[in-house]
Design a protein around this motif. Structure first.
Motif, PDB file in Angstrom:
ATOM      1  N   ASP A 198      -1.455  -3.315  -3.893  1.00 26.97           N
ATOM      2  CA  ASP A 198      -1.417  -1.785  -3.850  1.00 26.97           C
ATOM      3  C   ASP A 198      -0.051  -0.986  -4.067  1.00 26.97           C
ATOM      4  O   ASP A 198       0.151  -0.197  -3.262  1.00 26.97           O
ATOM      5  N   CYS A 235       0.852  -1.249  -0.112  1.00 27.96           N
ATOM      6  CA  CYS A 235      -0.142   0.034   0.002  1.00 27.96           C
ATOM      7  C   CYS A 235       0.787   1.311  -0.073  1.00 27.96           C
ATOM      8  O   CYS A 235       0.962   2.050   0.936  1.00 27.96           O
ATOM      9  N   ASP A 294      -3.027  -4.368   2.777  1.00 30.26           N
ATOM     10  CA  ASP A 294      -4.159  -3.749   2.391  1.00 30.26           C
ATOM     11  C   ASP A 294      -5.070  -3.035   3.463  1.00 30.26           C
ATOM     12  O   ASP A 294      -5.535  -2.017   2.902  1.00 30.26           O
ATOM     13  N   HIS A 298      -5.712  -2.166  -6.050  1.00 34.20           N
ATOM     14  CA  HIS A 298      -5.587  -0.899  -6.760  1.00 34.20           C
ATOM     15  C   HIS A 298      -4.721  -0.830  -7.961  1.00 34.20           C
ATOM     16  O   HIS A 298      -4.682   0.179  -8.713  1.00 34.20           O
ATOM     17  N   HIS A 336      -3.791  -1.028   5.758  1.00 29.52           N
ATOM     18  CA  HIS A 336      -3.203   0.255   6.378  1.00 29.52           C
ATOM     19  C   HIS A 336      -3.075   0.084   7.961  1.00 29.52           C
ATOM     20  O   HIS A 336      -3.231   1.248   8.688  1.00 29.52           O
ATOM     21  N   TYR A 361      -1.840   3.391  -6.843  1.00 29.65           N
ATOM     22  CA  TYR A 361      -3.086   3.451  -6.738  1.00 29.65           C
ATOM     23  C   TYR A 361      -3.744   4.092  -7.981  1.00 29.65           C
ATOM     24  O   TYR A 361      -2.951   5.024  -8.678  1.00 29.65           O
TER      25      TYR A 361
HETATM   26 FE   LIG Z   1      -4.237  -0.327   0.164  1.00 28.58          FE
END
Ligand SMILES: [Fe+2]
Length: 522
Positions: free
Chosen positions: A182, A155, A417, A237, A419, A185
Motif C-alpha cells: 500500500d 500503508c 495492511d 492498493h 493499520h 492508494y
Molecule cells: Fe492499507
C-alpha cells in the motif's frame, strides 16, 4: 512451470529491465544533454534490494510542461557511485539510456561492490543533478553480524496524513527500510482528506504514473528513500482495493482487469528500486517475491500475497472484494492458496534449506497482511475477514505446520495492511492452547492510513488470546532490532499524523528470544 522456463523468463525480465545500460563515461568526460527549465530529478533518488556485492539505484526523470520538448526523445542519464559522503572518492559511473516507454525511469544494478558498507550515489542529466543518496550492501554471507536494524512500514495513504514516520526513519541509522505494501492508494475517502490526490481513480499507465509521482512529491518520503536502501513488496492498493489475482472488487472482466494490473505494475516498477519489471511477454505478471540474507544473522523472504492468490471465499455477489463472512464452507478447501502453489513451494523449500544450513539463524517472513486470526464468535459461528490469512486458513495451516514439522526455530512473520500494531503468537491452530506456538508475528501500523475503531478492536482482542498487543489508534512504523539472542520490535507512533510537525514516541516494545517461539513484552 518447469524450472528451465522459469530461468528463461527471469533472464528475459532481467534483460528488459537493464537493456538501456551503456558503458560508463571516462572520468572527467562532460555529461551532454538538455538544459532543463525545471528540475527533472524532482522525484528524488532511491536504492533497494541490497546484496553483498550489489544494490539497485533508481531515479526517474519528471518533465514539466516547460521541458515538454524533451519528452519524446531518449535521454542519457549518468549515475555516479562514491565511497564517501563528501563525494571525493568516485568509484564507478554508469551511463543509462531511458525513454518515454519506461516513463524515463532509470534502474542501475550497481555491481562489484564490497559487502556490509555504505555507498553514496547521484544522477546527472544535462544541466541537472540529483540529490545525493546513501545506500548500503548486505554483509558477506559468512559474516557474524551483531545487529540488523530494520524499519518496517506499510500503508501510506497520501490524503490521510503526513509522512512523519518517514521523516523519523530518514534520520535514523538503519540497515534498510522494509516496506510491506500500500505504497500508493488508488481510492479516496472525502471524510479524511487533509491533502487531496490529484486526478481520479487511476486505471491507465499514465494515471498510475501521476499517482506515484504525487506520492514521491512528499519531501519526507523522498528523504527516507535517499537515506536507506528499501526492500519492498506490494499489497492491493498499488493496483486496486482487495484485488485477488485476476479479479478486482467489481468482478470486472478478468482480461480487462489484467490490462489495468499491467499498467499498475509497470508504473510501480518505474518508481521503485527493484530489479525486475513486468514480464515483457506477459506484462500483467511481475515477480516481486524475493529472498535475501543478512550474513549469518538472518534470512528474509518478501512474499507476494496478491498476484497469485485464490479469489476471496464467499464474496458479496453484488459488491465483490473483501468482507466479514460467517459459515463459509469454502474456507476449508485445502486447494486454496494465499501465495499460489509455486511461491508456496519456493518458500517451503527455502525454509528447509535455511534450517538445514544454519539452524540458529533468524527466519524473517515478510508479507503484506496479518497472519494471526482476528475472528469473532457470533451466534452463527466464528466470523472471518476473508482478505487476510484468516480467509486462507488451510494455506496458513500448511505453512505453520510445515514450520513445526521441520522444527524451524526463530521464525518471525512480519506484516502490514491492517493499520494497527500487532504482536502475536502463531500456532498451527489459532488460539488453541493445545497447539504449540511455532512462530511469532509483528505487524506494523500504517504510516498514515486510518485504522479501525477501538470497540471493534477490543472485541477482536477478547476473541483472540494469541494477539498479545493490538492498537489501531496510532500511525507510525516499527523498528526491528535483530540480534543473535533476540528480535526486538519497537512500535514508533504518533496519534496525530494530520499535524505535519507531530513527533513520534514509543507505543510499546515486544521481543522474541532465540529458540523460544512467541512474543513477550520487553
Ligand atoms: Fe492499507
Amino acid at each position: 512451470m518447469l524450472r528451465r522456463d522459469m530461468n528463461r523468463l527471469a533472464l528475459a525480465w532481467a534483460l528488459s529491465a537493464w537493456a538501456g545500460v551503456q558503458p560508463a563515461l571516462a572520468a572527467g568526460q562532460r555529461q551532454a544533454g538538455p538544459t532543463w527549465q525545471t528540475d527533472p530529478f524532482a522525484l528524488g533518488v532511491a536504492s533497494g534490494q541490497p546484496h553483498p556485492d550489489s544494490v539497485v539505484l533508481w531515479t526517474r526523470l519528471l518533465m514539466s510542461d516547460a521541458d515538454a520538448a524533451q519528452q519524446a526523445s531518449a535521454q542519457t542519464v549518468l549515475c555516479e557511485l562514491f565511497a564517501d559522503e563528501a563525494l571525493r572518492q568516485p568509484l564507478r559511473q554508469w551511463r543509462v539510456e531511458t525513454d518515454a516507454r519506461r516513463g524515463h525511469s532509470v534502474h542501475v544494478l550497481a555491481t562489484g561492490l564490497q559487502p556490509g558498507r555504505h555507498y553514496w550515489y547521484r544522477f546527472v542529466c544535462g544541466s541537472a543533478q540529483s540529490v545525493v543518496g546513501r545506500t548500503r550492501t548486505s554483509p558477506a554471507p559468512d559474516a557474524r553480524v551483531p545487529l540488523l536494524r530494520i524499519a518496517q512500514a506499510s500503508c501510506q495513504h497520501f490524503e490521510q496524513g503526513h509522512y512523519v514516520a518517514h521523516r523519523e526513519m530518514a534520520q535514523r541509522e538503519l540497515d534498510f527500510v522494509l516496506f510491506l505494501g500500500d505504497y500508493i492508494y488508488e481510492s479516496s475517502n472525502p471524510k479524511y482528506r487533509i491533502r487531496p490526490h490529484r486526478g481520479g481513480v487511476p486505471k491507465t499507465l499514465e494515471e498510475y504514473r501521476q499517482r506515484h509521482a504525487q506520492y514521491k512529491g512528499d519531501a519526507d518520503l523522498r528523504a527516507c528513500h535517499a537515506a536507506h536502501p528499501w526492500v519492498m513488496t506490494w499489497d492491493d492498493h498499488e493496483v486496486v482495493n482487495d484485488y485477488a489475482n485476476d479479479q478486482d472488487n467489481r468482478f470486472s472482466d478478468p482480461a480487462l482487469f489484467l490490462q489495468r494490473r499491467a499498467a499498475a505494475y509497470q508504473a510501480y516498477f518505474e518508481h521503485m528500486p527493484v530489479r525486475i519489471g513486468p514480464d515483457p511477454l506477459a506484462p500483467h505478471q511481475m515477480r516481486i517475491h524475493d529472498r535475501m540474507a543478512w550474513g549469518q544473522l538472518a534470512d528474509l523472504w518478501t512474499l507476494d500475497c496478491r498476484q497469485y492468490r485464490d479469489h476471496q471465499a464467499c464474496p458479496d455477489p453484488n459488491r465483490g472484494g473483501a468482507r466479514v463472512v460467517v459459515g463459509c464452507d469454502a474456507l476449508q478447501d485445502v486447494r486454496r492458496s494465499m501465495l499460489g502453489s509455486a511461491q508456496e513451494a519456493w518458500l517451503m523449500q527455502g525454509l528447509v534449506d535455511s534450517q538445514r544450513d544454519s539452524p540458529g539463524r533468524w527466519r524473517l517472513i515478510a508479507q503484506a497482511t496479518q497472519m494471526s486470526s482476528t475472528g469473532i464468535a457470533t451466534p452463527l459461528g466464528r466470523s472471518t475477514f476473508n482478505d487476510a490469512w484468516d480467509g486462507y486458513p488451510m494455506a496458513r495451516e500448511r505453512l505453520l505446520a510445515g514450520i513445526a514439522e521441520m522444527r524451524l526455530s526463530n521464525a518471525v512473520v512480519l506484516g502490514g495492511d491492517v493499520h494497527m500494531n500487532v504482536a502475536a503468537n502463531l500456532r498451527v491452530r489459532p488460539n488453541d492452547e493445545q497447539s504449540p506456538v511455532v512462530a511469532s508475528e509483528i505487524v506494523t501500523t500504517s504510516v498514515s492510513s486510518r485504522g479501525m475503531g477501538d470497540a471493534l478492536l477490543a472485541t477482536i482482542r477478547e476473541n483472540n488470546p494469541d494477539i498479545r498487543h493490538a492498537r489501531s489508534d496510532e500511525r507510525g512504523y516499527t523498528l526491528l532490532d535483530v540480534r543473535p539472542q533476540g528480535v526486538t520490535a519497537t512500535f514508533r507512533t504518533t496519534a496525530f499524523p494530520v499535524q505535519p510537525d507531530s513527533v513520534m514516541r514509543e507505543q510499546a516494545r515486544y521481543e522474541v528470544l532465540t529458540g523460544q517461539s512467541g512474543v513477550q513484552r520487553a
